[in-house]
Design a protein around this motif. Structure first.
Motif, mmCIF file in Angstrom:
data_model
loop_
_atom_site.group_PDB
_atom_site.id
_atom_site.type_symbol
_atom_site.label_atom_id
_atom_site.label_comp_id
_atom_site.label_asym_id
_atom_site.label_seq_id
_atom_site.Cartn_x
_atom_site.Cartn_y
_atom_site.Cartn_z
ATOM 1 N N THR A 177 0.786 -1.261 0.117
ATOM 2 C CA THR A 177 0.007 0.037 -0.147
ATOM 3 C C THR A 177 0.812 1.165 0.030
ATOM 4 O OG1 THR A 177 -1.891 1.129 0.926
ATOM 5 C CG2 THR A 177 -0.093 0.348 2.496
ATOM 6 N N THR A 178 0.415 2.426 -0.581
ATOM 7 C CA THR A 178 0.991 3.800 -0.461
ATOM 8 C C THR A 178 -0.142 4.594 0.298
ATOM 9 O OG1 THR A 178 0.200 4.294 -2.473
ATOM 10 C CG2 THR A 178 2.289 3.139 -2.356
ATOM 11 N N SER A 179 0.138 4.862 1.589
ATOM 12 C CA SER A 179 -0.567 5.516 2.493
ATOM 13 C C SER A 179 0.168 6.081 3.432
ATOM 14 C CB SER A 179 -2.108 5.100 2.722
ATOM 15 O OG SER A 179 -1.927 3.665 3.599
ATOM 16 N N ALA A 180 -0.737 7.135 3.960
ATOM 17 C CA ALA A 180 -0.022 7.813 5.396
ATOM 18 C C ALA A 180 -0.357 6.791 6.460
ATOM 19 C CB ALA A 180 -0.563 9.023 5.748
ATOM 20 N N LEU A 181 0.655 6.786 7.410
ATOM 21 C CA LEU A 181 0.370 5.886 8.823
ATOM 22 C C LEU A 181 -0.609 6.862 9.585
ATOM 23 C CD1 LEU A 181 3.800 4.490 8.927
ATOM 24 C CD2 LEU A 181 1.883 3.216 9.022
ATOM 25 N N SER A 182 -1.613 7.019 9.497
ATOM 26 C CA SER A 182 -2.589 8.118 10.099
ATOM 27 C C SER A 182 -3.811 7.293 10.204
ATOM 28 C CB SER A 182 -2.814 9.286 9.278
ATOM 29 O OG SER A 182 -3.386 8.972 8.051
ATOM 30 N N GLU A 183 -4.666 7.719 11.272
ATOM 31 C CA GLU A 183 -5.922 7.193 11.717
ATOM 32 C C GLU A 183 -6.970 6.922 10.746
ATOM 33 O OE1 GLU A 183 -9.123 7.502 15.224
ATOM 34 O OE2 GLU A 183 -7.667 8.972 15.157
ATOM 35 N N ASP A 184 -7.019 7.974 9.831
ATOM 36 C CA ASP A 184 -8.136 7.686 8.757
ATOM 37 C C ASP A 184 -7.673 6.748 7.645
ATOM 38 O OD1 ASP A 184 -5.944 9.326 7.978
ATOM 39 O OD2 ASP A 184 -7.211 10.066 5.998
#
Length: 352
Positions: A177-184
């Motif tokens: 995956t390519t995504s922020a390590l953030s709650e959303d």
């Protein structure tokens, strides 16, 4: 036209990439494009390197002052973030220029000021029906849908090989995956899903590209589940789409998602996608372009990854449908031309 883009994010995520793609295409179409952005941020750095006129600001007072003094010299103000929308609306008595806001997220909107600013924008553009629905809840019905765009993904074989060697992938299938390590984005759901998938098969490695405020929490959970050799953190990678040639399956675990531009990259690279059904993701993966599981369903997501890793003719056909869709609907030219037609309509009806 003379267009001012407004983006005050410090980092570089999907929304910033869309802003930058728009700027490049507007300029290619012969228009004058400048950007008002955060001083020292990624957008200021990249826009300057690409030859755009950059107006860096350190704080809200700087933004308001610029818009009050210089805003009237532009034909269109195009805020791309919620903060910039607020400041474009508040400074409107001074600049009196049409304001077009691009809504890229689908979370619920609330508060009197939020309603106030959305009702005073000339046009809200949403990148998906999910994003549009969040605005309609405020009583704003005039919303134009202009989906996000991607450039054709051209995998870089040498970068892919170098990364595989660095990470020690060693011939295993790659789920990523390519995504922020953030709650959303719910990265902990990914950890649980990979733990579940590990019970089914051991021929794969999962790589998470991105950074964020949940990095330490995710690392702790990986260690608790004994996934250190299976769940790898690849960190931030510039032009990460060039690495999609390394992926066998792409995954999104979001709780909230306006659309999911990284899914479009996967489509363009013909990488099959498993995703939660958050926000605009269910629109992208409709019509058998991918496999959807419910938000928060780790076992369901793991089962879908397992199915995609089998690489059956049905999976290959799914990836081909997704590729044809992204070429048809999500080209940069299609997106930019839709915006330019909208800008021209607003200028025709604006008072002289």
């Amino acid at each position: 036209m003379k267009i001012l883009e407004l983006d005050f994010e410090a980092g570089w995520r999907g929304g910033e990439r869309q802003t930058f793609l728009s700027m490049q295409q507007f300029r290619a179409a012969g228009h004058e494009v400048e950007i008002l952005c955060r001083a020292g941020g990624k957008m200021a750095e990249r826009a300057h390197a690409a030859g755009f006129v950059v107006h860096p600001c350190n704080n809200v007072l700087g933004v308001l002052a610029f818009l009050a003094i210089h805003g009237e010299s532009y034909d269109i103000l195009h805020p791309q973030t919620g903060h910039m929308l607020s400041w474009a609306v508040l400074s409107r008595p001074f600049h009196r220029r049409p304001v077009v806001y691009s809504r890229r997220v689908a979370f619920a909107l609330k508060g009197w000021f939020t309603r106030y600013k959305y009702q005073r924008v000339d046009q809200v553009v949403a990148i998906s029906q999910a994003c549009a629905d969040s605005v309609r809840a405020l009583g704003v019905d005039d919303i134009e849908i202009i989906p996000s765009a991607v450039l054709p993904v051209l995998p870089d074989a040498s970068r892919c090989k170098a990364l595989a060697d660095t990470l020690g992938i060693g011939g295993r299938r790659v789920v990523a995956t390519t995504s922020a390590l953030s709650e959303d984005k719910d990265p902990l759901l990914l950890v649980e899903a990979i733990a579940s998938l590990r019970q089914r098969r051991n021929d794969f490695v999962f790589v998470h590209f991105g950074t964020g405020d949940m990095t330490d929490v995710v690392k702790t959970r990986i260690k608790e589940l004994g996934l250190e050799q299976v769940f790898l953190l690849g960190g931030y990678q510039q032009q990460v789409e060039a690495l999609f040639g390394l992926f066998d399956v792409f995954v999104m675990s979001s709780r909230e998602e306006g659309l999911g531009s990284s899914v479009l990259d996967a489509f363009s690279a013909r990488v099959p996608v498993a995703s939660t059904d958050a926000g605009g993701l269910k629109e992208l993966l409709a019509d058998e372009r991918g496999l959807l599981s419910a938000v928060g369903d780790a076992r369901g997501l793991a089962a879908h990854i397992d199915t995609l890793l089998e690489g059956s003719p049905q999976v290959l056909a799914m990836a081909e449908r997704a590729y044809e869709y992204v070429v048809r609907v999500h080209s940069v030219e299609t997106m930019a031309n839709s915006y330019l037609r909208l800008f021209e309509r607003l200028l025709r009806r604006a008072p002289a």
